[in-house]
Design an enzyme around this catalytic site. Sequence first.
Site, PDB file in Angstrom:
ATOM      1  N   CYS A   1       0.856  -1.187   0.000  1.00  0.00           N
ATOM      2  CA  CYS A   1       0.000   0.000   0.000  1.00  0.00           C
ATOM      3  C   CYS A   1       0.902   1.252   0.000  1.00  0.00           C
ATOM      4  O   CYS A   1       1.653   1.458  -0.956  1.00  0.00           O
ATOM      5  CB  CYS A   1      -0.925  -0.067   1.212  1.00  0.00           C
ATOM      6  SG  CYS A   1      -2.107   1.266   1.393  1.00  0.00           S
TER       7      CYS A   1
ATOM      8  N   ASP B   1      -9.179  -3.590  -7.212  1.00  0.00           N
ATOM      9  CA  ASP B   1      -8.630  -2.626  -6.259  1.00  0.00           C
ATOM     10  C   ASP B   1      -9.321  -1.285  -6.456  1.00  0.00           C
ATOM     11  O   ASP B   1      -9.166  -0.651  -7.506  1.00  0.00           O
ATOM     12  CB  ASP B   1      -7.121  -2.500  -6.483  1.00  0.00           C
ATOM     13  CG  ASP B   1      -6.422  -1.697  -5.401  1.00  0.00           C
ATOM     14  OD1 ASP B   1      -7.057  -0.808  -4.814  1.00  0.00           O
ATOM     15  OD2 ASP B   1      -5.231  -1.961  -5.154  1.00  0.00           O
TER      16      ASP B   1
ATOM     17  N   HIS C   1      -7.826  -4.324  -2.895  1.00  0.00           N
ATOM     18  CA  HIS C   1      -6.643  -3.683  -2.324  1.00  0.00           C
ATOM     19  C   HIS C   1      -6.270  -4.372  -1.005  1.00  0.00           C
ATOM     20  O   HIS C   1      -7.132  -4.683  -0.194  1.00  0.00           O
ATOM     21  CB  HIS C   1      -6.935  -2.204  -2.067  1.00  0.00           C
ATOM     22  CG  HIS C   1      -5.741  -1.401  -1.677  1.00  0.00           C
ATOM     23  ND1 HIS C   1      -4.805  -0.966  -2.592  1.00  0.00           N
ATOM     24  CD2 HIS C   1      -5.316  -0.955  -0.474  1.00  0.00           C
ATOM     25  CE1 HIS C   1      -3.872  -0.284  -1.973  1.00  0.00           C
ATOM     26  NE2 HIS C   1      -4.149  -0.264  -0.678  1.00  0.00           N
TER      27      HIS C   1
END
Length: 245
Positions: free
Chosen positions: A132, A180, A213
């Site tokens: 991330c 995502d 994600h």
Amino acid sequence: MANANNETPCCIGDRLEYGSMGRELKVGGVDMYLATSKTPTKKGVVVYMDIFGWKLPNTRYIVDMIANNGYVAILPDAFEGAEPWSADRDWSTFFEWMKTKDANKIHTVADAAVGYLRQECGVEQLGCVGFCWGGRAVHACVVDRTDFKCGVAFYGMRSIDDEKLGLLNAPGLFVFGGKDSVIPLDQVETLKTELKKSCKVEHHVTVYEGMPHGFAHRKKEENDKDAAAIDGARLEMLKWLEKYM
């Protein structure tokens, strides 16, 4: 994470209940988590956290996994004592908060982690992995530095309008989920285009179909498809490190 203009922030997903096998220490005023290989090694990996901080058990689980595969792995508090994001905060303030967390300025923290690995652990070959926000930090490191032999960025990259987007100094693996909401597939395609146009070293972009994600470190294996994607992404990371270190 791609950039602060995206409308949907990431969620914490599934938080692991995990105790970890390493230890905490302080290096140059920066808190770090260190896990060591059971066998002697001169290979070290710096792992960069996501927005939820260096104490998130999910990330420490990956640090321990890397160490168990023959590396000294270190996870610095990239926010240098500042509070990480928490899932119970007001998400309307998220992007203002993100403006104070520039992953392209990771280098002071990276220097401290690299220095410790070299001076105290005898590491001679270095790699980096990030998730991330930490994926953006990895991208910064393989673009702006020459001390890392390779990098693996999970669902994170420099802003798509960054002129250095495709200019890697070390082999880079980029891993994304096909669903995502933080990094849309059109941004992944832009990355692919820029890498193909500008990159002079080995690189690869993998998209795991149907994955959200954070899937590789913040998602439970609820079915065979989840398990295949999560295990596949982690194995890809380990193979990339092994190939280039």
